[in-house]
Design a protein around this motif. Sequence first.
Motif, short mmCIF file in Angstrom:
data_model
loop_
_atom_site.label_atom_id
_atom_site.label_comp_id
_atom_site.label_asym_id
_atom_site.label_seq_id
_atom_site.Cartn_x
_atom_site.Cartn_y
_atom_site.Cartn_z
N VAL A 66 49.05 34.36 21.84
CA VAL A 66 50.06 34.36 20.78
C VAL A 66 49.38 34.82 19.50
O VAL A 66 48.17 35.05 19.47
CB VAL A 66 50.70 32.96 20.59
CG1 VAL A 66 51.43 32.51 21.85
CG2 VAL A 66 49.68 31.93 20.15
N LEU A 67 50.16 34.95 18.46
CA LEU A 67 49.62 35.30 17.16
C LEU A 67 49.56 34.06 16.28
O LEU A 67 50.32 33.11 16.47
CB LEU A 67 50.50 36.36 16.49
CG LEU A 67 50.57 37.70 17.19
CD1 LEU A 67 51.60 38.60 16.52
CD2 LEU A 67 49.21 38.37 17.24
N SER A 68 48.65 34.11 15.32
CA SER A 68 48.53 33.07 14.32
C SER A 68 48.71 33.71 12.95
O SER A 68 48.05 34.70 12.64
CB SER A 68 47.15 32.40 14.42
OG SER A 68 46.98 31.48 13.36
N LEU A 69 49.62 33.18 12.15
CA LEU A 69 49.86 33.70 10.81
C LEU A 69 48.95 32.98 9.83
O LEU A 69 48.91 31.76 9.78
CB LEU A 69 51.32 33.47 10.42
CG LEU A 69 51.73 33.86 9.00
CD1 LEU A 69 51.55 35.36 8.77
CD2 LEU A 69 53.17 33.44 8.74
N GLY A 70 48.21 33.74 9.06
CA GLY A 70 47.39 33.17 8.01
C GLY A 70 45.99 33.74 8.01
O GLY A 70 45.52 34.22 9.04
N PRO A 71 45.39 33.77 6.89
CA PRO A 71 45.93 33.29 5.63
C PRO A 71 47.08 34.13 5.10
O PRO A 71 47.23 35.30 5.41
CB PRO A 71 44.75 33.37 4.66
CG PRO A 71 43.53 33.60 5.48
CD PRO A 71 44.00 34.20 6.75
N GLU A 100 54.87 40.81 20.86
CA GLU A 100 54.15 39.54 21.02
C GLU A 100 55.18 38.43 21.27
O GLU A 100 56.29 38.49 20.76
CB GLU A 100 53.34 39.23 19.77
CG GLU A 100 52.24 40.23 19.46
CD GLU A 100 51.01 40.06 20.33
OE1 GLU A 100 50.89 39.03 21.03
OE2 GLU A 100 50.16 40.96 20.30
N PRO A 101 54.82 37.42 22.05
CA PRO A 101 55.81 36.38 22.38
C PRO A 101 56.12 35.42 21.23
O PRO A 101 57.27 35.01 21.06
CB PRO A 101 55.17 35.63 23.55
CG PRO A 101 53.71 35.84 23.37
CD PRO A 101 53.57 37.21 22.77
N ALA A 102 55.10 35.05 20.47
CA ALA A 102 55.30 34.00 19.47
C ALA A 102 54.18 34.03 18.45
O ALA A 102 53.14 34.65 18.65
CB ALA A 102 55.34 32.63 20.15
N ALA A 137 55.82 26.92 14.89
CA ALA A 137 55.84 28.08 15.78
C ALA A 137 57.16 28.81 15.64
O ALA A 137 58.17 28.24 15.19
CB ALA A 137 55.63 27.64 17.23
N LEU A 138 57.13 30.08 16.05
CA LEU A 138 58.29 30.96 15.97
C LEU A 138 58.26 31.92 17.14
O LEU A 138 57.22 32.55 17.38
CB LEU A 138 58.26 31.74 14.65
CG LEU A 138 59.23 32.89 14.45
CD1 LEU A 138 60.66 32.36 14.30
CD2 LEU A 138 58.83 33.71 13.24
N ALA A 139 59.37 32.05 17.86
CA ALA A 139 59.48 33.07 18.91
C ALA A 139 59.66 34.42 18.24
O ALA A 139 60.42 34.55 17.28
CB ALA A 139 60.66 32.77 19.82
N LEU A 140 58.96 35.43 18.72
CA LEU A 140 59.09 36.77 18.16
C LEU A 140 59.98 37.68 19.00
O LEU A 140 60.34 38.76 18.58
CB LEU A 140 57.71 37.43 18.00
CG LEU A 140 56.82 36.82 16.94
CD1 LEU A 140 55.50 37.56 16.88
CD2 LEU A 140 57.49 36.83 15.57
#
Length: 156
Positions: A66-71, A100-102, A137-140
């Motif tokens: 999955v992806l991670s948002l930040g910074p 990407e899934p999420a 979390a967020l589904a993309l």
Amino acid sequence: MTPADWQVLRDITFEAFGRQYEVDYLDALRAEPNAWIPGLGCVATVDERPIAYALLSRASVGSTAVLSLGPVAVLPAYQRQGAGDAAVRATLALGVERAEPAVVVLGHDQYYPRFGFRQATGFGIHHPQYDGPNLMALALGDRGVPAGPLTYPVDG
């Protein structure tokens, strides 16, 4: 975002957070090939001057990447004016384009829900240090958010 932007991003990060910790985390992400994904970030500018940015890097939930948002960082003079919002929305759109899934984020529980993020434990995502309202979390796409233990290649 280009490699030439890197020092500018470091400076924005330090000014936004007022400490070195987040700058060091940013540097660690960039140095970790299992986390860093070139081109998955957006910079907001005013008169061609970078004032804010958002980055996506790699994490995993169970065996699913999955992806991670930040910074996400905004110069103090431009906070609460929409620059961070624009950078986050544009960056999330990049994740959608990549199918990407999420995406997960560890951040302010009053800020990130505006983008559709919900508490990660509601999806069955857990992290030994970060479970709570600030892990979201967020589904993309239409594949849904995977469940399982969350791991980061770089723990901040």
